[in-house]
Design a protein around this motif. Structure first.
Motif, PDB file in Angstrom:
ATOM      1  N   LYS A  36       0.843  -1.152   0.126  1.00 34.06           N
ATOM      2  CA  LYS A  36       0.117   0.122  -0.001  1.00 34.06           C
ATOM      3  C   LYS A  36       0.815   1.259  -0.135  1.00 34.06           C
ATOM      4  O   LYS A  36       1.833   1.288   0.888  1.00 34.06           O
ATOM      5  CB  LYS A  36      -0.884  -0.084   1.369  1.00 34.06           C
ATOM      6  CG  LYS A  36      -1.766   1.216   1.295  1.00 34.06           C
ATOM      7  CD  LYS A  36      -2.711   1.403   2.629  1.00 34.06           C
ATOM      8  CE  LYS A  36      -3.448   2.842   2.925  1.00 34.06           C
ATOM      9  NZ  LYS A  36      -4.204   2.620   4.025  1.00 34.06           N
ATOM     10  N   PRO A  37       0.821   2.314  -0.868  1.00 31.96           N
ATOM     11  CA  PRO A  37       1.490   3.521  -0.792  1.00 31.96           C
ATOM     12  C   PRO A  37       1.016   4.315   0.182  1.00 31.96           C
ATOM     13  O   PRO A  37       0.060   4.222   0.847  1.00 31.96           O
ATOM     14  CB  PRO A  37       1.116   4.102  -2.409  1.00 31.96           C
ATOM     15  CG  PRO A  37       0.616   2.759  -3.173  1.00 31.96           C
ATOM     16  CD  PRO A  37      -0.356   1.863  -2.207  1.00 31.96           C
TER      17      PRO A  37
ATOM     18  N   ARG B  92      -5.043  10.266  -4.905  1.00 31.60           N
ATOM     19  CA  ARG B  92      -4.138  10.984  -4.231  1.00 31.60           C
ATOM     20  C   ARG B  92      -4.299  12.311  -4.915  1.00 31.60           C
ATOM     21  O   ARG B  92      -4.244  13.340  -4.404  1.00 31.60           O
ATOM     22  CB  ARG B  92      -2.606  10.616  -4.289  1.00 31.60           C
ATOM     23  CG  ARG B  92      -1.720  11.374  -3.662  1.00 31.60           C
ATOM     24  CD  ARG B  92      -0.319  10.764  -3.946  1.00 31.60           C
ATOM     25  NE  ARG B  92      -0.041   9.992  -3.260  1.00 31.60           N
ATOM     26  CZ  ARG B  92       0.119   8.535  -4.056  1.00 31.60           C
ATOM     27  NH1 ARG B  92      -0.290   8.440  -5.263  1.00 31.60           N
ATOM     28  NH2 ARG B  92       0.407   7.420  -3.426  1.00 31.60           N
ATOM     29  N   ASP B  93      -4.328  12.446  -6.045  1.00 32.19           N
ATOM     30  CA  ASP B  93      -4.262  13.888  -6.728  1.00 32.19           C
ATOM     31  C   ASP B  93      -5.590  14.511  -6.912  1.00 32.19           C
ATOM     32  O   ASP B  93      -5.627  15.685  -6.718  1.00 32.19           O
ATOM     33  CB  ASP B  93      -4.187  13.529  -8.457  1.00 32.19           C
ATOM     34  CG  ASP B  93      -3.732  14.923  -9.275  1.00 32.19           C
ATOM     35  OD1 ASP B  93      -3.486  15.563  -8.659  1.00 32.19           O
ATOM     36  OD2 ASP B  93      -4.063  14.694 -10.454  1.00 32.19           O
ATOM     37  N   THR B  94      -6.841  13.716  -6.424  1.00 30.91           N
ATOM     38  CA  THR B  94      -7.920  14.033  -6.170  1.00 30.91           C
ATOM     39  C   THR B  94      -7.830  14.883  -4.796  1.00 30.91           C
ATOM     40  O   THR B  94      -8.291  16.087  -4.630  1.00 30.91           O
ATOM     41  CB  THR B  94      -9.143  13.208  -6.008  1.00 30.91           C
ATOM     42  OG1 THR B  94      -9.009  12.289  -7.031  1.00 30.91           O
ATOM     43  CG2 THR B  94     -10.316  13.640  -5.897  1.00 30.91           C
TER      44      THR B  94
ATOM     45  N   TYR C 149      -0.978   1.532  -9.292  1.00 34.96           N
ATOM     46  CA  TYR C 149      -1.946   0.663 -10.257  1.00 34.96           C
ATOM     47  C   TYR C 149      -1.851  -0.887  -9.717  1.00 34.96           C
ATOM     48  O   TYR C 149      -2.669  -1.435  -9.717  1.00 34.96           O
ATOM     49  CB  TYR C 149      -1.765   0.920 -11.611  1.00 34.96           C
ATOM     50  CG  TYR C 149      -2.644   0.085 -12.594  1.00 34.96           C
ATOM     51  CD1 TYR C 149      -3.857   0.880 -12.958  1.00 34.96           C
ATOM     52  CD2 TYR C 149      -2.267  -1.057 -13.084  1.00 34.96           C
ATOM     53  CE1 TYR C 149      -4.798   0.217 -13.480  1.00 34.96           C
ATOM     54  CE2 TYR C 149      -3.297  -1.691 -13.816  1.00 34.96           C
ATOM     55  CZ  TYR C 149      -4.407  -1.028 -14.369  1.00 34.96           C
ATOM     56  OH  TYR C 149      -5.337  -1.588 -15.102  1.00 34.96           O
ATOM     57  N   ASN C 150      -0.509  -1.320  -9.295  1.00 33.09           N
ATOM     58  CA  ASN C 150      -0.189  -2.642  -9.124  1.00 33.09           C
ATOM     59  C   ASN C 150      -0.549  -3.072  -7.783  1.00 33.09           C
ATOM     60  O   ASN C 150      -0.455  -4.188  -7.297  1.00 33.09           O
ATOM     61  CB  ASN C 150       1.170  -3.200  -9.480  1.00 33.09           C
ATOM     62  CG  ASN C 150       1.414  -2.902 -10.902  1.00 33.09           C
ATOM     63  OD1 ASN C 150       0.516  -3.240 -11.717  1.00 33.09           O
ATOM     64  ND2 ASN C 150       2.615  -2.727 -11.445  1.00 33.09           N
ATOM     65  N   ALA C 151      -0.406  -1.997  -6.792  1.00 33.86           N
ATOM     66  CA  ALA C 151      -1.030  -2.087  -5.330  1.00 33.86           C
ATOM     67  C   ALA C 151      -2.503  -2.491  -5.063  1.00 33.86           C
ATOM     68  O   ALA C 151      -3.195  -1.567  -5.407  1.00 33.86           O
ATOM     69  CB  ALA C 151      -0.419  -0.994  -4.512  1.00 33.86           C
TER      70      ALA C 151
END
Length: 561
Positions: free
Chosen positions: A59-60, A126-128, A303-305
């Protein structure tokens, strides 16, 4: 069994992925002689690509340290506001030492971002979050990986998702007297259901809801995701994609829909695009294009998490949203935490403005699926229902990237600002944060009106009334002047209590008895005119002060927003 095989394969591949990463560094570091060999760049790029394909993605972090507000840098502190077994309500608290900026931050709207629980973590938004922090107080639902939730914490159903959302909304309304909700993709359905149920109970609801790229009516413009759900039966999903968490995790034994299957489905939708993206990454590494290579890493780290979803929640979502279309058909019954089953009625929403956002090139949620919310919310005025089609935007483009920041967000920001201004104007005019309370207050005022007219009669004890009646009958035939009427009843009121000739001195309670008696006697009109108006203003003031004290706005002395 499939989960165990996948877990074993990842465990065997992980050491080789780490070794490939170390080898790639050796071929790129000038300290090592092999980095100067012909073709070292190509070898380093190959090992790095193998590492990216074979590593395990965790998880980032949101990693939002600061944002800019009107040219001033504002520090961001991330903390957990509410902690539930399957979700955390995460707040991004803003700090500033500039008084003007701080005052502006405190007056901005509160927005709850409901992140999707569909395979990816909330950090996908995150960008949101970063964009909205410049103009709003931001909270987000951060869903947990089901394989990390112990079995002892119970099951998680679609009804629980709705209950979580309602709890978070109530928490913010209690804290700020208002909130706005923004849902992206999958949560648009349970969010609309949550607000509908709250409206049915005349609870205070959010001032606005923004529904972005969600399958509210999956029958419109069906995509590959929709077709898969309709072509397979409920039993097929139960028998082919549900597995138990293997040993080694806190949620061992829990039935889940594994995240790696969801990720495989995402990639299978556009395999050519992902293959080209990885080939471009390989070329960028050879060319030394670090900026493009870093952008690739950031996107695929997110995307891969992926996370696992509880089996009950996943299967119920498939059946409710994609197979039986219960929301749009009007036959969706939700079990509340108290066990009561209630029907979801979007038409009960009358005080929440609506904005739907769709992407022109969305291949996950087709055009028209989100806009269907406007038809379901039939009681909303037409001027309160808005729609935005983002040109040339795919599914992720409506909440992340350049098109989100330049096209979608300005519309979302203006929509929330207008709805917030309407809510503030309504509060100033009525003193009530919940519009449903206005009708209740008017009804209560009507019920209180007859009580204020007979205030003395209602508050008089029963024993006092019994002593008053004979006094009124004796006083009437004497026809005494109004000035002497106050003295004689005082003497007669004392005679029944003592047979002796000398009357006992009157007690403190004798005067109210006399006044009430004079009010009842037909000949004592002057006494009635003096006593009745004295009680009336008291009752009116008490009735008027009650709602004002109950709805006093909360003020915070915190030097942050």
């Amino acid at each position: 069994m499939l989960y165990q095989i996948y877990n074993t394969q990842r465990s065997l591949l992980e050491p080789f992925a780490d070794l490939a990463h170390a080898t790639a560094k050796m071929f790129t570091s000038p300290v090592y002689p092999i980095s100067h060999m012909p073709g070292s760049e190509r070898l380093a790029a190959g090992f790095e690509l193998f590492h990216r394909l074979g590593k395990d993605y965790v998880k980032p972090e949101f990693d939002i340290q600061e944002v800019e507000v009107d040219g001033c840098e504002v520090a961001i502190f991330e903390r957990i506001e509410l902690d539930k077994p399957f979700c955390e309500l995460r707040r991004f608290k803003r700090f500033s030492d500039d008084p003007e900026t701080l005052n502006k931050l405190k007056g901005q709207p509160v927005v709850l971002i409901v992140a999707p629980l569909s395979g990816h973590y909330a950090t996908l938004l995150r960008d949101t979050v970063r964009t909205m922090l410049s103009d709003h107080k931001v909270y987000i639902t951060d869903w947990r990986n089901a394989r990390l939730v112990p079995v002892e914490d119970g099951e998680f159903h679609l009804d629980d998702y709705i209950a979580y959302t309602q709890e978070f909304i109530r928490h913010l309304i209690k804290k700020y007297d208002h909130c706005h909700v923004l849902a992206v993709c999958q949560p648009t359905v349970p969010v609309l259901a949550a607000i509908s149920l709250m409206a049915s109970h005349k609870e205070q609801v959010p001032l606005s809801m923004t529904l972005m790229g969600g399958p509210l009516d999956a029958r419109q413009s069906p995509t590959a995701v929709n077709m898969l759900a309709t072509e397979r039966s409920h039993e097929w999903f139960m028998n082919n994609v549900i597995y138990r968490v293997p040993p080694g995790y806190p949620g061992e034994g829990r039935k889940v829909y594994p995240g790696f299957l969801q990720h495989a489905g995402f990639v299978a939708m556009n395999p050519d695009r992902h293959a080209q993206s990885h080939y471009d990454y390989f070329q960028h590494l050879i060319q030394g294009n670090d900026e493009s290579a870093d952008a690739h890493r950031k996107f695929y780290d997110e995307y891969n998490a992926v996370l696992d979803m509880d089996a009950d929640y996943y299967l119920e979502t498939i059946e409710t949203v994609f197979q039986k279309f219960k929301l749009v058909n009007g036959n969706w019954d939700v079990r509340r935490p108290n066990g009561k089953v209630e029907r979801v009625k979007p038409a009960d929403i009358t005080t929440t403005e609506l904005l739907t956002v769709e992407g022109e090139l969305d291949d996950i949620t087709g055009p028209g699926q989100s806009e269907a919310a406007a038809h379901m919310c039939a009681s909303l005025p037409k001027s309160w229902k808005h729609h935005l089609m983002v040109p040339k935007a795919g599914h992720y483009g409506i909440f992340s990237g350049r098109r989100w920041r330049e096209i979608a967000y300005p519309k979302v920001r203006a929509f929330i600002a207008n709805a917030h201004a309407r809510g503030e104007a309504n509060y100033k005019a009525t003193g009530l944060a919940n519009p449903y309370d206005l009708a209740a207050a008017k009804a209560a005022a009507k019920q209180k009106t007859p009580q204020t007219q007979t205030f003395n009669e209602v508050s008089t004890p029963t024993s006092t009334k019994a002593a008053v009646k004979p006094i009124a009958k004796k006083a009437a035939p004497q026809r005494a002047p109004a000035k002497k009427a106050q003295a004689k009843p005082t003497v007669t009121a004392a005679k029944p209590s003592a047979p002796a000739k000398k009357a006992a001195p009157p007690q403190a309670t004798a005067k109210p008895v006399v006044k009430a008696a004079v009010k009842k006697a037909p000949a004592k009109k002057t006494a009635t005119q003096k006593t009745a108006p004295a009680a009336k203003p008291v009752a009116v003031k008490q009735a008027a002060a009650a709602p004002a004290a109950a709805t006093a706005p909360q003020q915070s002395g915190d030097a942050a927003s």
